[in-house]
Motif scaffolding. Sequence first.
Motif, PDB file in Angstrom:
ATOM      1  N   PRO A 427       0.826  -1.210   0.000  1.00  0.00           N
ATOM      2  CA  PRO A 427       0.000   0.000   0.000  1.00  0.00           C
ATOM      3  C   PRO A 427       0.862   1.263   0.000  1.00  0.00           C
ATOM      4  CG  PRO A 427      -0.856  -1.546   1.585  1.00  0.00           C
ATOM      5  CD  PRO A 427       0.460  -2.098   1.114  1.00  0.00           C
ATOM      6  N   ALA A 485      -5.942  12.317   8.715  1.00  0.00           N
ATOM      7  CA  ALA A 485      -6.313  10.981   8.241  1.00  0.00           C
ATOM      8  C   ALA A 485      -5.125  10.025   8.332  1.00  0.00           C
ATOM      9  CB  ALA A 485      -6.827  11.050   6.809  1.00  0.00           C
ATOM     10  N   LEU A 488      -4.329   8.853  11.890  1.00  0.00           N
ATOM     11  CA  LEU A 488      -5.264   7.836  12.384  1.00  0.00           C
ATOM     12  C   LEU A 488      -4.955   6.479  11.763  1.00  0.00           C
ATOM     13  CD1 LEU A 488      -8.403   9.994  12.607  1.00  0.00           C
ATOM     14  CD2 LEU A 488      -7.561   8.511  14.415  1.00  0.00           C
ATOM     15  N   MET A 489      -4.543   6.504  10.501  1.00  0.00           N
ATOM     16  CA  MET A 489      -4.163   5.264   9.843  1.00  0.00           C
ATOM     17  C   MET A 489      -2.961   4.637  10.540  1.00  0.00           C
ATOM     18  SD  MET A 489      -4.068   5.257   5.784  1.00  0.00           S
ATOM     19  CE  MET A 489      -4.818   6.807   5.480  1.00  0.00           C
ATOM     20  N   TRP A 491      -2.145   4.991  13.615  1.00  0.00           N
ATOM     21  CA  TRP A 491      -2.561   4.483  14.919  1.00  0.00           C
ATOM     22  C   TRP A 491      -3.307   3.164  14.765  1.00  0.00           C
ATOM     23  CZ3 TRP A 491      -7.874   4.286  16.433  1.00  0.00           C
ATOM     24  CH2 TRP A 491      -8.049   3.788  17.716  1.00  0.00           C
ATOM     25  N   PHE A 492      -4.150   3.102  13.747  1.00  0.00           N
ATOM     26  CA  PHE A 492      -5.033   1.961  13.590  1.00  0.00           C
ATOM     27  C   PHE A 492      -4.354   0.788  12.888  1.00  0.00           C
ATOM     28  CE2 PHE A 492      -7.309   0.363   9.819  1.00  0.00           C
ATOM     29  CZ  PHE A 492      -8.030  -0.630  10.416  1.00  0.00           C
ATOM     30  N   ILE A 497      -0.378  -1.120   6.415  1.00  0.00           N
ATOM     31  CA  ILE A 497      -1.112   0.141   6.429  1.00  0.00           C
ATOM     32  C   ILE A 497      -0.298   1.225   7.128  1.00  0.00           C
ATOM     33  CG2 ILE A 497      -3.183   1.273   7.276  1.00  0.00           C
ATOM     34  CD1 ILE A 497      -4.674  -1.213   6.633  1.00  0.00           C
ATOM     35  N   PHE A 500       1.842   2.585   4.632  1.00  0.00           N
ATOM     36  CA  PHE A 500       1.108   3.493   3.759  1.00  0.00           C
ATOM     37  C   PHE A 500       1.011   4.864   4.415  1.00  0.00           C
ATOM     38  CE2 PHE A 500      -3.215   5.038   2.484  1.00  0.00           C
ATOM     39  CZ  PHE A 500      -2.907   5.336   1.176  1.00  0.00           C
TER      40      PHE A 500
ATOM     41  N   GLU B 138     -11.224  -7.249  16.866  1.00  0.00           N
ATOM     42  CA  GLU B 138     -10.499  -6.042  17.272  1.00  0.00           C
ATOM     43  C   GLU B 138     -10.191  -5.153  16.087  1.00  0.00           C
ATOM     44  OE1 GLU B 138      -8.066  -8.319  20.739  1.00  0.00           O
ATOM     45  OE2 GLU B 138      -6.966  -7.148  19.269  1.00  0.00           O
ATOM     46  N   LEU B 139      -9.765  -5.796  14.984  1.00  0.00           N
ATOM     47  CA  LEU B 139      -9.424  -5.023  13.794  1.00  0.00           C
ATOM     48  C   LEU B 139     -10.645  -4.278  13.276  1.00  0.00           C
ATOM     49  CD1 LEU B 139      -7.106  -7.513  11.887  1.00  0.00           C
ATOM     50  CD2 LEU B 139      -6.436  -5.429  13.070  1.00  0.00           C
ATOM     51  N   THR B 142     -11.309  -1.291  15.778  1.00  0.00           N
ATOM     52  CA  THR B 142     -10.383  -0.160  15.630  1.00  0.00           C
ATOM     53  C   THR B 142     -10.555   0.493  14.263  1.00  0.00           C
ATOM     54  OG1 THR B 142      -8.719  -1.818  15.158  1.00  0.00           O
ATOM     55  CG2 THR B 142      -8.516  -0.662  17.231  1.00  0.00           C
ATOM     56  N   GLY B 143     -10.878  -0.314  13.248  1.00  0.00           N
ATOM     57  CA  GLY B 143     -11.100   0.243  11.913  1.00  0.00           C
ATOM     58  C   GLY B 143     -12.274   1.209  11.925  1.00  0.00           C
ATOM     59  N   ILE B 145     -13.588   2.717  14.532  1.00  0.00           N
ATOM     60  CA  ILE B 145     -13.286   3.877  15.383  1.00  0.00           C
ATOM     61  C   ILE B 145     -12.414   4.879  14.643  1.00  0.00           C
ATOM     62  CG2 ILE B 145     -12.082   4.642  17.469  1.00  0.00           C
ATOM     63  CD1 ILE B 145     -12.910   2.028  18.777  1.00  0.00           C
ATOM     64  N   SER B 146     -11.372   4.372  13.966  1.00  0.00           N
ATOM     65  CA  SER B 146     -10.458   5.320  13.331  1.00  0.00           C
ATOM     66  C   SER B 146     -11.140   6.054  12.177  1.00  0.00           C
ATOM     67  CB  SER B 146      -9.186   4.622  12.852  1.00  0.00           C
ATOM     68  OG  SER B 146      -9.508   3.567  12.010  1.00  0.00           O
ATOM     69  N   LEU B 149     -13.312   8.664  13.821  1.00  0.00           N
ATOM     70  CA  LEU B 149     -12.467   9.725  14.366  1.00  0.00           C
ATOM     71  C   LEU B 149     -11.919  10.620  13.258  1.00  0.00           C
ATOM     72  CD1 LEU B 149     -10.331   8.116  17.209  1.00  0.00           C
ATOM     73  CD2 LEU B 149     -12.161   9.793  17.409  1.00  0.00           C
ATOM     74  N   LEU B 194      -8.397  -4.864   5.554  1.00  0.00           N
ATOM     75  CA  LEU B 194      -7.662  -3.760   6.175  1.00  0.00           C
ATOM     76  C   LEU B 194      -7.299  -2.696   5.153  1.00  0.00           C
ATOM     77  CD1 LEU B 194      -5.152  -5.443   8.619  1.00  0.00           C
ATOM     78  CD2 LEU B 194      -7.071  -3.994   9.185  1.00  0.00           C
ATOM     79  N   ASN B 195      -6.881  -3.125   3.966  1.00  0.00           N
ATOM     80  CA  ASN B 195      -6.520  -2.180   2.925  1.00  0.00           C
ATOM     81  C   ASN B 195      -7.701  -1.287   2.554  1.00  0.00           C
ATOM     82  OD1 ASN B 195      -3.930  -3.006   2.773  1.00  0.00           O
ATOM     83  ND2 ASN B 195      -4.196  -4.288   0.968  1.00  0.00           N
ATOM     84  N   VAL B 197     -10.018  -0.248   4.516  1.00  0.00           N
ATOM     85  CA  VAL B 197     -10.156   0.798   5.535  1.00  0.00           C
ATOM     86  C   VAL B 197      -9.122   1.894   5.278  1.00  0.00           C
ATOM     87  CG1 VAL B 197     -10.020   1.319   7.984  1.00  0.00           C
ATOM     88  CG2 VAL B 197     -11.094  -0.780   7.231  1.00  0.00           C
ATOM     89  N   ALA B 198      -7.918   1.476   4.906  1.00  0.00           N
ATOM     90  CA  ALA B 198      -6.888   2.461   4.564  1.00  0.00           C
ATOM     91  C   ALA B 198      -7.361   3.301   3.385  1.00  0.00           C
ATOM     92  CB  ALA B 198      -5.579   1.769   4.233  1.00  0.00           C
ATOM     93  N   LEU B 201      -9.859   5.812   4.616  1.00  0.00           N
ATOM     94  CA  LEU B 201      -9.202   6.911   5.333  1.00  0.00           C
ATOM     95  C   LEU B 201      -8.520   7.862   4.352  1.00  0.00           C
ATOM     96  CD1 LEU B 201      -7.726   5.004   8.382  1.00  0.00           C
ATOM     97  CD2 LEU B 201      -9.429   6.791   8.468  1.00  0.00           C
TER      98      LEU B 201
END
Lengths: 537, 327
Positions: A427, A485, A488-489, A491-492, A497, A500, B138-139, B142-143, B145-146, B149, B194-195, B197-198, B201
């Motif tokens: 990524p 943004a 936060l990425m 952190w998460f 990622i 990225f 969990e993922l 947190t996904g 939440i972020s 946020l 996960l990607n 979510v990235a 964001l």
Amino acid sequence: MLDFPRWKTIGISIILLLGILFSIPSFLPEKTFEKLPSFAQTKVNLGLDLAGGSHLLLEADLADLQKTQLSNMEKTVRTAMRGERGADDDIAIGELSTAGGKISFLVRDQAQLDDARDRLFKETQGAGLTGQRDWNINIVDSTRIVMTPTSAGRTQAVAHAMDTARDIIDRRVNALGTREPTIIREGNDRVVVQVPGLQDPTALKELIGKTARLEFRMVDENADPNEALAGRVPVGSEIVPYAEGEGNGASFEVLRRQVMISGEQLINAQQSYEPQNNQPVVSIRFDSAGSSTFAKVTSQSVGKRFAMVLDGKVLSAPSINEPILGGSAQISGSFSVASANALAISLRSGALPVKMTVVEERTVTPELGADSIRKGAIAGIIATVTVLTLMFVVYGRFGIYANIALAFNVALIIAIMAAFNATLTLPGIAGFVLTIGAAVDANVLINERIREELKRGRKVFQAVELGYSEASRAIFDANVTNVIAASLMFWFGSGPIKGFAVVLTIGIITSVFTAVTVTRMFVAHWLRTKRPTTINI
Amino acid sequence: MRLLKLVPDDTNIDFLKWRKVASAMSIILVVISIALVAVRGLNLGVDFVGGQSVRVEFTQEMPPIDDIREKVGDIGLGEATIQQFGSDKAISIRTALPDGDKAAAEQAGQQLVAGIKKAFPTAKTGSVETVSGKVSEELLRTGAISLALAMLGISIYIWVRFEWQFGVGALGRLFHEVALTFGFFAVTQLQFDLNSVAALLTIVGYSLNDTIVVYDRIRENLKKYRKMEIIPLLNLSINETLSRTVMTSVAMLLALGTLLIFGPDVIFGFTAAILLGVFVGTYSSILMSTPILVWLKVGPGSFVPRTSAGNEGAERVAGKSDDGAVV
């Protein structure tokens, strides 16, 4: 606009030069790279998804840890009550139980109750900063002592166990001989293991998964195996199964629950051969406390049997033919050289203080990684060329300035990533391409503004000046939202990622620098030397 | 040299005329997206549902999907989900993890790989991922939440830098975009992991660039033309920034389009989502985030100093000093 001070020009040039210099090593082949002086040996790391390798997330079984903690304390209680050797100060106790996560026992002579509590006070310690102890000791009904672990004690035990577990895993993974593994604690009860280049994590998992809890326990000679199987196991004993392929037909042994010597007292273990039949064996050596216990027990119990228990399975239960005083012993079994070696490694690197299970596993083969790099590079180059062309066609001279700035931007991103030893992930490559698209945005904003101001009839210098100053406000605000943004990425996100987010953040900062400051330097220089009255933009 | 102009000079398009149609369309699209996610669901990857996923690449002709499904089913790990990547020879095979027994779950990954290799000797397994149920929960948390946020944080930033109406506008628009992206994943059934979510964001961060540029111009014009009606003023602001909006979008689309076509297929879904986000973002900065301002009654009074006179001047100077800070 025109007064672009000399020191600023020099400063910017130095930054750009350094950027180019430090981005070069990342493109060099491995062999050339190694010839560089050490200060220049900074390059962008490739993430596991590009380089190939294994990522494991291990989670500790905290319930198991609590059980171990409890049984260790039980042992401590027994030893403490037995008192000094030779001195006649035993405290008789009974009805010792560990039910409900507490230790509870009866002190037979009420007069010794306070003495018993004082001894336990010495064995428990402070935990945490608040002065709390790791165990609470209470006297109940004036006859019993009840010990409960405090929350501070538990937290400390977990932290300690996790640190130890991390170190042990580190040693075990390194014993595999792989290059540059990363082993870090994550959160409260997890450990991340990353091994670049490793294709099949089976061996790694086996090595880590092994709790390798080695115990030496006495065989309960009084127990009748058949009775035991029927569920009538003598108090203080339990049934322990043989490990696969061991036991010569017997499937279990009845062993005393009490552990004579535990794996922590082991100082060395290595694979060797049994002299008689040349079978691979594991030779072990105890520390002084372990040696003296072993000597004492073997002296007292000649003719009886003891068992070596690894991870709750009996490896062998030999008879004690003579006292073993030197503190060395051999574990024999149906080992191959490899399996004896593996056992030696896991014994040597110590027992994991807590059971760990793999909760997340990601493995990428180097071929897939190489394919991703190749395709990513092709896409990156085509994208760059396309965007460069577009900028030139639309903005002419100002487009060229933006393009030079973009090239510097690419070099700077790589240089900064290399300097911080940041990791480029798949990524991350996408982030790189995205940055190229977005980096020109600042120049688009500036150039469009200059066009606008010219249309409003402003003079060239004034239009350029306003273009830069008015556009900067929006450029700043827009980039702040991107940083929000991206952080936060960071952190998460897990590995890729995070990579990225890192590229994105670095790209945002460098692109503002190159797109605004660097192009401004070029434009200022051009305006000052040529003093054009009209510009084509 | 004659330079290319993507947008002709001095456009005067009445964008706000379409605001009701556009809003209705946006609302319908958002509703459809939510409904799609609710009905069809997302094709959640192992990151979010747990399980294991193996990427398999066939060196020769790929066997029919049903054949693969059957053979994977024979391994004994339950029903397999099979998904094709961008290229026609690579697939991902996904199965659930055995319940309960942790040791069995740890073995399952190897079992699946071994089973696939046995059934298809010429196939190459490129990557293996195993995620336990607990980690995937969990993922997912947190996904979520972020993402929330990020949307809130950015909106609050806009509110602080502009006025509350602009913050609401930004939030509404972000919601619109995130909803449509979810809808996109529901329609295409591309794997949501996960990607993704990235990607979301990134969309949240980048797509607001456009909005900020337009809002910045609205703020400037509100101060400049005190007497102008709000709708012509918003139209003027959009038209003034139109060539920049189009130019940047074209640059982004070119870069991302290249990545989509030539880039690694492993991140196809990721790139596709961002590409869509940029596309929708251009539309919504023009026809979404600006009309919201009309309804929230942004007017010439919005940036008029409430505390002290001369605030306008302060704003102006502040605008310039930002530039200094950047340089």
